[in-house]
Structures are given as C-alpha cells and as structure tokens.
Motif scaffolding. Structure first.
Motif, PDB file in Angstrom:
ATOM      1  N   ARG A 131       0.815  -1.216   0.000  1.00 40.13           N
ATOM      2  CA  ARG A 131       0.000   0.000   0.000  1.00 40.13           C
ATOM      3  C   ARG A 131       0.853   1.273   0.000  1.00 40.13           C
ATOM      4  NH1 ARG A 131      -3.261  -2.744  -1.768  1.00 40.13           N
ATOM      5  NH2 ARG A 131      -5.161  -3.513  -0.758  1.00 40.13           N
ATOM      6  N   GLN A 134       0.835   2.314  -3.259  1.00 39.74           N
ATOM      7  CA  GLN A 134      -0.509   2.514  -3.804  1.00 39.74           C
ATOM      8  C   GLN A 134      -1.222   3.631  -3.034  1.00 39.74           C
ATOM      9  OE1 GLN A 134      -1.932  -1.611  -3.406  1.00 39.74           O
ATOM     10  NE2 GLN A 134      -1.876  -1.790  -5.622  1.00 39.74           N
ATOM     11  N   VAL A 137      -5.112   4.052  -3.617  1.00 39.09           N
ATOM     12  CA  VAL A 137      -5.946   3.063  -2.926  1.00 39.09           C
ATOM     13  C   VAL A 137      -6.068   3.443  -1.460  1.00 39.09           C
ATOM     14  CG1 VAL A 137      -6.170   0.651  -2.233  1.00 39.09           C
ATOM     15  CG2 VAL A 137      -5.335   1.211  -4.532  1.00 39.09           C
ATOM     16  N   LEU A 141     -10.093   4.565  -1.435  1.00 43.46           N
ATOM     17  CA  LEU A 141     -10.965   3.395  -1.331  1.00 43.46           C
ATOM     18  C   LEU A 141     -12.145   3.679  -0.405  1.00 43.46           C
ATOM     19  CD1 LEU A 141     -11.745   0.416  -1.689  1.00 43.46           C
ATOM     20  CD2 LEU A 141     -10.018  -0.177   0.033  1.00 43.46           C
ATOM     21  N   ARG A 146     -13.391  -1.196   3.011  1.00 39.78           N
ATOM     22  CA  ARG A 146     -11.982  -1.288   3.403  1.00 39.78           C
ATOM     23  C   ARG A 146     -11.581  -2.551   4.160  1.00 39.78           C
ATOM     24  NH1 ARG A 146      -8.503   3.095   3.004  1.00 39.78           N
ATOM     25  NH2 ARG A 146      -9.471   4.965   2.115  1.00 39.78           N
ATOM     26  N   ARG A 154      -7.974  -5.147   3.779  1.00 37.83           N
ATOM     27  CA  ARG A 154      -7.829  -5.244   2.319  1.00 37.83           C
ATOM     28  C   ARG A 154      -6.363  -5.339   1.905  1.00 37.83           C
ATOM     29  NH1 ARG A 154     -11.962  -6.792  -1.097  1.00 37.83           N
ATOM     30  NH2 ARG A 154     -13.900  -5.728  -0.566  1.00 37.83           N
ATOM     31  N   VAL A 158      -8.334  -5.655  -3.685  1.00 39.73           N
ATOM     32  CA  VAL A 158      -8.796  -4.278  -3.868  1.00 39.73           C
ATOM     33  C   VAL A 158     -10.026  -4.327  -4.771  1.00 39.73           C
ATOM     34  CG1 VAL A 158      -8.264  -1.991  -4.795  1.00 39.73           C
ATOM     35  CG2 VAL A 158      -6.490  -3.294  -3.628  1.00 39.73           C
ATOM     36  N   SER A 290     -13.119  -8.221  -6.734  1.00 37.10           N
ATOM     37  CA  SER A 290     -11.844  -7.618  -6.343  1.00 37.10           C
ATOM     38  C   SER A 290     -10.641  -8.075  -7.147  1.00 37.10           C
ATOM     39  CB  SER A 290     -11.603  -7.900  -4.855  1.00 37.10           C
ATOM     40  OG  SER A 290     -12.575  -7.231  -4.069  1.00 37.10           O
ATOM     41  N   ASP A 308      -3.442   0.896  -8.598  1.00 34.76           N
ATOM     42  CA  ASP A 308      -3.454   2.249  -8.052  1.00 34.76           C
ATOM     43  C   ASP A 308      -3.917   3.268  -9.087  1.00 34.76           C
ATOM     44  OD1 ASP A 308      -2.830   3.607  -5.523  1.00 34.76           O
ATOM     45  OD2 ASP A 308      -1.411   4.767  -6.726  1.00 34.76           O
ATOM     46  N   TYR A 311      -7.540   3.822  -9.130  1.00 39.37           N
ATOM     47  CA  TYR A 311      -8.071   4.514  -7.951  1.00 39.37           C
ATOM     48  C   TYR A 311      -7.854   6.019  -8.005  1.00 39.37           C
ATOM     49  CZ  TYR A 311     -10.277   0.822  -5.450  1.00 39.37           C
ATOM     50  OH  TYR A 311     -11.202  -0.137  -5.080  1.00 39.37           O
TER      51      TYR A 311
END
Length: 387
Positions: A131, A134, A137, A141, A146, A154, A158, A290, A308, A311
């Motif tokens: 993450r 990312q 995200v 998100l 989440r 998560r 995702v 997902s 990413d 998002y």
C-alpha cells in the motif's frame, strides 16, 4: 454469463471446500512461498484477467480500452487484457492446479467475487499488495469496503467494482411500492417472483429480511431461510431461480419482482423507466469483485501500479460511466458532477453508482461461508433450487 453467476451444483464448489479443509488446508501456501521473482523493472508488461464487459471501450472501436491505453501511455507498461473469467468456480478450477502446486498461473491480476476471493485468501494463493506504493488506494478506497471479514484491511484484495443485491420490480405493472423483502411474499406476487439461484448471491438479502445482521449470521439463520424458501417453492409462490436471466423475465412482465443486482437495473431502466431498484428497509448486501495478485506473479509491481491507477478519481469516474456498478472510489462522484455533459453529470446523482448516506446505512457486507460450512450448505440450498 453473469459476473455474479450461480454457484454450480457441487462441482468445483465442493472441490474448493475439500481443498480448504479444516484448520490449515493441504493446499495452503505459506506466506514465505507466495512471492516469486518480479520482472517488472526490466519487463514492462502485465497480464490482466477479467470478466466480459467489465471495462470501458471506445465507441468507435470496441477493441480499444481508453483507460488501459492511458495507463500504458503513462507508464510504458503494455497490458495483455483477457476476458476469460465467466464463472467464479470455473476459473477457480482453471488456475487452482498451478496455485496448489506452487506454479505460476501466467496472470498478474485477476478479478474474483468476494466470496471466491475469500477462498483464495484463505488458501494463501494471493500476495499482499504494498500500500505504500498505492497511495490512491490508501486515500480513496470507499471506507465501507476497506475491511471485509475475509481480508481485514484489504491487504490481499482491492475492489474493482462494487454492487448491491436488492430487489427490482415493475412498479407500474405491480401497482404499488415494494419497501421490504417480505413484500415479495404478498399474495398478488404468487408465481411472479424469482430469486437468484446461487447460494452466495441469494442468502444475505433473505437473511436481512428476517432482521439478521449478515456480518455475523449463524447456521440457524441459514437453515431458517432454507425452510422459508422451501415452503415458498412448494406453494409455487417463487416462479423459479435464475442467473442473470431474471433481466428478460422482468422486461417481458413474466416476473413483477425479483432479486437483482444494482448494475443490471441501471441498464434496464434505460429501456424501461418503470423498473425500480429497492434497498429494503431491513437492508441489502453490498458486495465487490476484487483485484488480486496470484502467487508467483511475474509482474507484481506492474500490477500494483495498475491497481493504483484505477483509484485515481478521474480514472475511476471514466470507468464508472461505462460499467455503471457501485464505484469503489467515492471521490469520482465530484469528477462526474463537474462534467459539462448532462448525461454524465447525472450519473453523479445516481445512488446505484454512488449510494447516499441514507442508503449506506442499510448496506452491509456479509461474512463469507466458511470452508467447514460450504459443502453442507451448498447441498441443502441446491436441493431446494433444483441444481
């Protein structure tokens, strides 16, 4: 076929239950054995497996996918995009031999419905995403998506898109409103109601109609639903059980009310504004399909970049205008609202794409069916449905 297609009788579903077993399953892959050599730095490619009709396409050339093309142009990463997932169990059977034998699947990103994603996570067949790399995200998100029970925080999945399982009905033909799940059982709907045939697709909404908290439902709750549905089948109140073919039944008037997916109803409403979608007062199920990175994927970093990218609110908004499911990036709403195109701007106000606060209070993510429960529950449900 539906992206939320029916659970096949026992077939691969039973195989999956056997694999999952009790405690640590035989096919479980330890965390230290999930990552392989990542070729992303020197090999700017990526293999992305998704469901049909689940990404934006160019109006003039359907072979072109504008958001994917924009990603490749920005990053230099070439994406091989395949629409090869037609059914959760079918795809599970397709790649499970490689995963259980610690082999590459040939795919860097896959999209699974959350109930199947839970199986992959439980088996240790997908890798954690970084993450830190990312930020979109982490920032954008949807808070309601989440931390599902199967993947706290998560870390392994995702949401690609989300949706709601609720009730669709033809208000003009029915002549009244539907506000509760129990309204489906009114005498004037006898023989004019359908339910979804898949166990994972159908049970949560029915439980919510009984006032059950689906985040922690019990076996007793499940058996109560089965008893109720069985009686409704015997009395011929339920016309039949369906996959996505409920769309045709509702359009022709053979069915007046049914379990339905929010994204499908948006499309139906374009042709027939009399069709309405309801999140019952007792609640409805919020679900997602997902993105996950399979074990030993050769391009993990490239895959993380693609996740990413989608998002970014602007990219999520572009995808939402085409797919019309619940957007997992609430910030995309502002992007659509600012559009000079009236039709696009109107999507920002559609609660089936961006649920409002009142609707969100009635949405919940169901806990998944455990490996110990699945075989017995599937056998009971399928005997009622006729699978």
């Amino acid at each position: 076929m539906s992206r939320r297609s029916l659970l096949r009788a026992l077939g691969a579903g039973a195989a999956g239950a056997t694999l999952a077993g009790c405690g640590v399953p035989a096919a479980f892959v330890e965390p230290g054995d999930r990552a392989g050599r990542d070729y992303s730095a020197g090999d700017h490619t990526l293999h992305f497996a998704n469901w049909p009709l689940y990404i934006d396409t160019d109006d003039e050339d359907e072979s072109k996918r504008p958001t994917l093309d924009a990603f490749s142009k920005r990053t230099g990463i070439s994406v091989t995009y395949t629409e090869e997932i037609n059914d959760n169990d079918e795809f599970f059977g397709k790649i499970s031999p490689a995963l259980m034998n610690h082999q590459q699947t040939g795919r860097d990103l896959i999209v699974m419905s959350d109930w199947m994603a839970a199986r992959f996570v439980r088996l240790g067949w997908v890798q954690e995403m970084d993450r830190v790399k990312q930020p979109n995200v982490a920032k954008y998100l949807d808070p309601q998506l989440r931390s599902p029970a199967f993947d706290k925080g998560r870390t392994h999945s995702v949401p690609w898109q989300s949706g709601i399982t609720g009730i669709a009905y033809n208000r003009k033909r029915l002549g009244r409103e539907i506000k509760h799940t129990s309204d489906l059982w009114a005498d004037d709907l006898r023989g004019k109601v359908t339910l979804l045939s898949g166990l994972d697709e159908s049970f949560a909404l029915l439980m919510q109609g009984n006032g059950v908290d689906i985040t922690r439902w019990t076996a007793d709750d499940f058996h109560e639903i089965c008893d109720q549905v069985e009686k409704l089948v015997r009395s011929k109140h339920i016309r039949r059980f369906t996959g996505n073919d409920y769309i045709k039944d509702l359009s022709t008037g053979d069915v007046l009310a049914c379990q339905a997916y929010s994204g499908d109803v948006i499309q139906l409403q374009a042709d027939n504004p009399e069709i309405e979608f309801v999140v019952p007062e007792e609640g409805a199920e919020l679900w997602a399909e997902s993105l996950m990175i399979p074990n030993l994927a050769r391009h993990k970093r490239n895959a993380e970049k693609l996740v990413d990218f989608y998002y970014e609110p602007e990219v999520a908004a572009e995808l939402a205008t085409w797919v019309n499911y619940v957007c997992p990036v609430p910030a995309a709403r502002e992007v659509l609202a600012s559009s000079k195109d009236e039709e696009t701007a109107a999507l920002a106000e559609d609660p089936l794409i961006f649920p409002d606060d009142a609707m969100r209070k009635r949405l919940a993510i169901a806990r998944d069916i455990t490996s110990e429960e699945r075989a017995g529950f599937a056998k009971k449900w399928n005997s009622i449905v006729g699978l």
